[in-house]
Design an enzyme around this catalytic site. Structure first.
Site, PDB file in Angstrom:
ATOM      1  CG  ASP A 116      35.027  48.272  50.214  1.00  0.00           C
ATOM      2  OD1 ASP A 116      35.192  47.731  49.087  1.00  0.00           O
ATOM      3  OD2 ASP A 116      35.922  48.315  51.071  1.00  0.00           O
ATOM      4  CG  ASP A 156      36.336  51.043  46.221  1.00  0.00           C
ATOM      5  OD1 ASP A 156      36.016  51.738  47.196  1.00  0.00           O
ATOM      6  OD2 ASP A 156      37.081  50.040  46.315  1.00  0.00           O
ATOM      7  CG  ASP A 165      45.133  44.381  42.200  1.00  0.00           C
ATOM      8  OD1 ASP A 165      44.052  44.489  41.596  1.00  0.00           O
ATOM      9  OD2 ASP A 165      45.211  44.272  43.444  1.00  0.00           O
TER      10      ASP A 165
END
Ligand code: ATP
Ligand code: MG
Length: 457
Positions: free
Chosen positions: A65, A67, A144
């Site tokens: 996907d 983002d 992260d």
């Protein structure tokens, strides 16, 4: 694990990689994501592709996907798009909907001020709130891994790299941004993500990022079971399930999600073997673009426990079928593991389990009806796995039963009838199995009726 000269940075240091020096081309970015990026830019906002999309394109992979992050607030984003939905209460996100494709647009997140009256961290260091807007530098720091903290700028097609993400990708390293222990405490799911990305992308977790996991794995207990279920799907249903499973075991993470399977993974017993081959089977299906259901995997993970519980109830005198259903409920609803299996999957798990004795028994003409059961195929595949790990006499029996079902499926109607008739002829010669002695009278009756019907054929 990789050597000492890791690319990870301890402080942010922005590097801008111009278009001429990287391989990301707009033709590899979804048309809809590009539309969103351009629309935001034309409205005067900063807009970047971020996270897995940039990482995967740099690796030459097709992103799952795309983002987007921007300095526009959710309300400002909404004004730019008629097909925009705002979601989330704590931190509002915009979903721009293009038929089946949804492009997620977030506003840069920032750091919380220390606030003793309303702490944003729990005693374990877990982030309770993450709902402050910030700028791109802060946004980059709260992501992260360095490989996940890259920003593709729609203005000039350059990449903004604050934490050495491009080098991490080149070195195939998974490295947490900041102090690893603090970052895992903030969100223990990052431990699972480290393992997932390392396996999926064929990368190494740097020693510094790997080290705290062994000690902090128990923090997964603090994560809602529904979120862990979602993570399990990403861990086990991405085509690298078996390797991921083994790595999770090595880090002691799997045991936190399924504490009831700790002994099995330690002794590598039959339950462990079944999990391994169910994962291998799932990986093969995914890599051949065949459909998979998580129910099949969870059925394998919990089969031996259910079987043991079933034996226990039968030993107490419960009829076989009732024992199986009671055991299935005890295992599925008993809260022995730390994921919530949604009802639509637990129903299928029950079906797969409940069909096993029926497949084994091969009750005459009813076998043909069983072929039409909506979960027949999953149950048959499950029987094949059980046959594969069975030992000794049970292996011979299960394999012969499995071959019979294989032949039945591959036969035309005439041959199917012959196969079923041969079966009932043979079963007349065969002594009844002891297990049937436990059956209720109505079961005996139904069985004798069907045998008669079969022999009348
Ligand atoms: P994929 O979609 O291929 O699984 P991804 O990196 O895109 O990988 P997502 O879960 O889609 O992962 O998250 C998008 C981005 O959001 C990540 O790349 C990362 O920058 C950030 N992110 C997601 N989860 C976390 C987290 N728990 N902590 C910090 N940052 C996160
Ligand atoms: Mg993603």
């Amino acid at each position: 694990m990789s050597g000492q000269n890791s690319s990870v940075k301890t402080t942010a240091e922005l590097q801008i990689i111009p278009r001429a020096e990287h391989n990301i081309s707009r033709k590899d970015i979804s048309k809809n994501a590009l539309k969103v990026l351009y629309r935001l830019k034309d409205a005067g906002y900063d807009a970047y592709l971020v996270g897995g999309g940039v990482r995967d394109l740099l690796l030459g992979l097709k992103p799952k996907d795309f983002d987007i992050v921007t300095n526009a607030t959710p309300e400002q984003i909404k004004k730019c798009f008629s097909n925009c939905r705002l979601i989330g209460r704590r931190f509002r996100l915009a979903h721009i909907v293009f038929g089946r494709e949804i492009i997620e647009v977030a506003t840069f997140r920032g750091h919380h001020e220390a606030d003793a009256d309303s702490p944003h961290k729990s005693d374990d260091g877990q982030l309770l709130r993450d709902n402050v807007y910030g700028d791109i530098d802060e946004d980059a720091e709260r992501r992260d891994f360095s490989a996940n903290s890259l920003y593709y700028d729609i203005k000039d097609f350059s990449i903004r790299d604050y934490w050495g993400g491009v080098a991490a990708i080149a070195n195939r390293e998974i490295a947490l941004i900041g102090d690893p222990e603090t970052r895992y405490r903030e969100d223990p799911v990052r431990m699972l993500r480290a393992v997932r990305f390392a396996q999926k992308l064929d990368m190494q977790i740097t020693p510094r990022t790997a080290k705290p996991i062994y000690k902090l794995a128990p923090l997964l207990q603090n994560i809602p079971k529904a979120r862990l279920f979602e993570e399990c799907l990403k861990l086990f249903l991405a085509g690298k399930g078996l390797d991921t499973y083994k790595s999770l075991i090595e880090f002691g993470l799997f045991q936190q999600i399924f504490p009831n399977l700790t002994e099995s993974v330690k002794s590598e017993n039959a339950a462990y073997q079944l999990m391994c081959i169910a994962l291998r089977n799932t990986d093969t299906r995914i890599n051949n673009e065949l459909r998979v259901t998580p129910a099949f995997l969870f059925a394998a993970f919990l089969w031996h426990e259910m079987e043991q519980a079933c034996e226990h109830y039968q030993a107490q005198g419960m009829p076989a079928q009732d024992a199986l259903h009671t055991a299935a409920s005890a295992v599925l609803d008993g809260g022995q593991y730390n994921v919530t299996i949604p009802k639509r999957f637990s129903t299928t798990i029950r079906d797969i389990w409940a069909l096993q004795p029926r497949l084994e028994k091969r009750a005459g003409k009813r076998c043909l009806k069983l072929l039409e059961h909506p979960k027949f195929r999953a149950a048959y595949d499950f029987l094949l796995l059980r046959a594969e790990i069975a030992q000794g006499e049970q292996a011979a029996e299960l394999n012969s039963i499995a071959s019979w079902w294989t032949e039945l499926q591959q036969s035309d109607a005439g041959k199917q009838t012959n196969l079923v008739n041969e079966l009932s002829n043979n079963s007349e010669k065969r002594p009844r199995r002891r297990r049937n002695n436990n059956r209720r009278p109505y079961n005996k009756k139904r069985r004798s009726n069907s045998t008669q019907a079969d022999s009348n054929e």
